[in-house]
Design an enzyme around this catalytic site. Structure first.
Site, PDB file in Angstrom:
ATOM      1  N   ASP A  82     -17.715  44.879  -8.071  1.00 19.32           N
ATOM      2  CA  ASP A  82     -16.283  45.053  -8.297  1.00 19.32           C
ATOM      3  C   ASP A  82     -15.711  46.087  -7.328  1.00 19.32           C
ATOM      4  O   ASP A  82     -16.267  47.177  -7.168  1.00 19.32           O
ATOM      5  CB  ASP A  82     -16.067  45.506  -9.752  1.00 19.32           C
ATOM      6  CG  ASP A  82     -14.616  45.455 -10.188  1.00 19.32           C
ATOM      7  OD1 ASP A  82     -13.851  44.662  -9.604  1.00 19.32           O
ATOM      8  OD2 ASP A  82     -14.254  46.194 -11.125  1.00 19.32           O
ATOM      9  N   HIS A 180      -4.573  49.318 -13.185  1.00 19.61           N
ATOM     10  CA  HIS A 180      -5.842  49.838 -13.679  1.00 19.61           C
ATOM     11  C   HIS A 180      -5.581  50.996 -14.642  1.00 19.61           C
ATOM     12  O   HIS A 180      -4.669  51.799 -14.450  1.00 19.61           O
ATOM     13  CB  HIS A 180      -6.715  50.318 -12.517  1.00 19.61           C
ATOM     14  CG  HIS A 180      -7.136  49.214 -11.600  1.00 19.61           C
ATOM     15  ND1 HIS A 180      -7.959  48.188 -11.993  1.00 19.61           N
ATOM     16  CD2 HIS A 180      -6.849  48.976 -10.298  1.00 19.61           C
ATOM     17  CE1 HIS A 180      -8.160  47.368 -10.982  1.00 19.61           C
ATOM     18  NE2 HIS A 180      -7.497  47.824  -9.933  1.00 19.61           N
ATOM     19  N   GLY A 181      -6.400  51.069 -15.709  1.00 20.22           N
ATOM     20  CA  GLY A 181      -6.245  52.145 -16.682  1.00 20.22           C
ATOM     21  C   GLY A 181      -5.290  51.761 -17.795  1.00 20.22           C
ATOM     22  O   GLY A 181      -5.063  50.587 -18.079  1.00 20.22           O
ATOM     23  N   HIS A 208      -6.697  41.533 -12.854  1.00 22.83           N
ATOM     24  CA  HIS A 208      -7.242  42.884 -12.956  1.00 22.83           C
ATOM     25  C   HIS A 208      -6.336  43.709 -13.866  1.00 22.83           C
ATOM     26  O   HIS A 208      -5.176  43.391 -14.077  1.00 22.83           O
ATOM     27  CB  HIS A 208      -7.317  43.540 -11.576  1.00 22.83           C
ATOM     28  CG  HIS A 208      -8.473  43.084 -10.748  1.00 22.83           C
ATOM     29  ND1 HIS A 208      -9.327  43.962 -10.110  1.00 22.83           N
ATOM     30  CD2 HIS A 208      -8.941  41.848 -10.453  1.00 22.83           C
ATOM     31  CE1 HIS A 208     -10.256  43.286  -9.452  1.00 22.83           C
ATOM     32  NE2 HIS A 208     -10.029  41.991  -9.645  1.00 22.83           N
ATOM     33  N   SER A 211      -6.967  45.870 -19.480  1.00 21.62           N
ATOM     34  CA  SER A 211      -7.024  46.824 -20.589  1.00 21.62           C
ATOM     35  C   SER A 211      -5.612  47.217 -21.005  1.00 21.62           C
ATOM     36  O   SER A 211      -4.732  47.410 -20.162  1.00 21.62           O
ATOM     37  CB  SER A 211      -7.798  48.085 -20.179  1.00 21.62           C
ATOM     38  OG  SER A 211      -9.175  47.823 -20.049  1.00 21.62           O
ATOM     39  N   ASN A 230     -10.392  40.877 -16.155  1.00 25.65           N
ATOM     40  CA  ASN A 230     -11.172  42.101 -15.999  1.00 25.65           C
ATOM     41  C   ASN A 230     -10.802  43.146 -17.050  1.00 25.65           C
ATOM     42  O   ASN A 230      -9.622  43.448 -17.232  1.00 25.65           O
ATOM     43  CB  ASN A 230     -10.925  42.708 -14.615  1.00 25.65           C
ATOM     44  CG  ASN A 230     -11.594  41.939 -13.499  1.00 25.65           C
ATOM     45  OD1 ASN A 230     -11.903  40.758 -13.635  1.00 25.65           O
ATOM     46  ND2 ASN A 230     -11.819  42.602 -12.377  1.00 25.65           N
ATOM     47  N   VAL A 231     -11.829  43.710 -17.685  1.00 33.17           N
ATOM     48  CA  VAL A 231     -11.624  44.744 -18.705  1.00 33.17           C
ATOM     49  C   VAL A 231     -12.582  45.897 -18.432  1.00 33.17           C
ATOM     50  O   VAL A 231     -13.793  45.686 -18.330  1.00 33.17           O
ATOM     51  CB  VAL A 231     -11.867  44.192 -20.123  1.00 33.17           C
ATOM     52  CG1 VAL A 231     -11.622  45.281 -21.164  1.00 33.17           C
ATOM     53  CG2 VAL A 231     -10.978  42.979 -20.398  1.00 33.17           C
ATOM     54  N   ALA A 232     -12.053  47.103 -18.343  1.00 33.86           N
ATOM     55  CA  ALA A 232     -12.895  48.276 -18.091  1.00 33.86           C
ATOM     56  C   ALA A 232     -12.514  49.442 -19.005  1.00 33.86           C
ATOM     57  O   ALA A 232     -13.305  49.888 -19.832  1.00 33.86           O
ATOM     58  CB  ALA A 232     -12.799  48.697 -16.623  1.00 33.86           C
TER      59      ALA A 232
END
Length: 286
Positions: A82, A180-181, A208, A211, A230-232
């Site tokens: 990634d 992101h975040g 992306h 979350s 995509n999950v982070a």
């Protein structure tokens, strides 16, 4: 069972109207937590590691863990690089067995992004490794990647068409308003832009920054053609929050077999929800 290319997973998802969840991993416990749920729900899965992940735990160790769990849970899985930015780094990891890579040249002008991605595609396709690239630029923070709001920009549909044609990339991460975040202000996803991209781009599309995005928004992107989600951040928050709560109740506790399991169980609930949102339940054939 084995480590496979994401190409095969995403082609099936695109043909059947669901998305494959891609969960970021950090250690053995996060890998195990994710795969326990995916095995139970018979969901295909992509395990994603950033360059920072592979600084924390060696690629060879992660690859061995994933291979072992693939056999234990009787399911194929994809191990994905990634947000990697170097052809040399990707080359080394592909030679070690990885069959899915994201080359992130989104910070470059269009022509330079194309040149970098094409070089990675040429190498990876010779190794049966699928390639994801990003056009447009997501803001926010993920591991060592940080993009301020001024540097973020959305994907242009016609540029996306040219980009895919020029690079031969297998999947395309698009910027349509996610980040992101976690979100500090109201989220605005450009669904019309996504629909326009889908009309002119035939490769699987990637979301992306999923979350903290409302479930109904994610489902709508899947209806419009997204096939990888995509999950982070949500995974890390769930894990860390549960461990913190455990220590608050057990201040003298010191056995990782207990507090790590609490974190894993919290992470599993996030995984379970995302699989349901993606519609990937029972998409692994028996």
């Amino acid at each position: 069972m084995s480590i496979i290319s994401t190409k095969y997973l995403l082609q099936d998802a695109q043909a059947n109207g669901y998305a494959v969840p891609a969960f970021n991993i950090h250690n053995a416990e996060t890998i195990q937590a994710i795969l326990e749920v995916c095995s139970e729900m018979r969901s295909p899965v992509i395990l994603a590691g950033t360059p920072g992940t592979f600084k924390h735990i060696a690629l060879e160790e992660i690859y061995a863990l994933c291979s072992a769990y693939s056999t234990t849970y009787n399911m194929p899985l994809a191990l994905h690089l990634d947000h990697h930015e170097s052809l040399d780094d990707i080359r080394r990891k592909v030679h070690a067995g990885v069959r899915s890579a994201m080359i992130d040249g989104s910070h470059f002008p269009f022509a330079e992004n194309v040149k970098l991605v094409k070089s990675v595609v040429d190498f990876c396709h010779s190794q049966d490794c699928s390639v994801e690239a990003e056009l447009g630029r997501l803001g926010g923070v993920e591991d060592e990647l940080s993009v301020d709001a001024e540097s973020a920009f959305l994907t242009d549909p016609q540029e996306a068409k040219r980009f895919v044609e020029l690079t031969g990339v297998d999947s395309l991460a698009v910027a349509i308003g996610t980040a992101h975040g976690l979100y500090s202000k109201t989220l605005k996803i450009d669904f019309q832009r996504l629909a326009e991209i889908r009309e002119v781009v035939d490769v699987p599309l990637v979301l992306h920054g999923a979350s903290d995005v409302p479930d109904e928004f994610v489902r709508r992107t899947i209806e419009l053609g997204v096939t990888k989600v995509n999950v982070a951040t949500e995974l890390k928050i769930a894990f860390a929050g549960a461990v913190k709560a455990w220590f608050a109740e057990n201040p003298q506790g010191n056995d990782p077999r207990y507090y790590m399991r609490v974190g894993m169980d919290a992470m599993k609930e996030v995984v379970r929800n995302k699989i349901n949102v993606c519609g990937s339940v029972n998409q692994i054939s028996a």
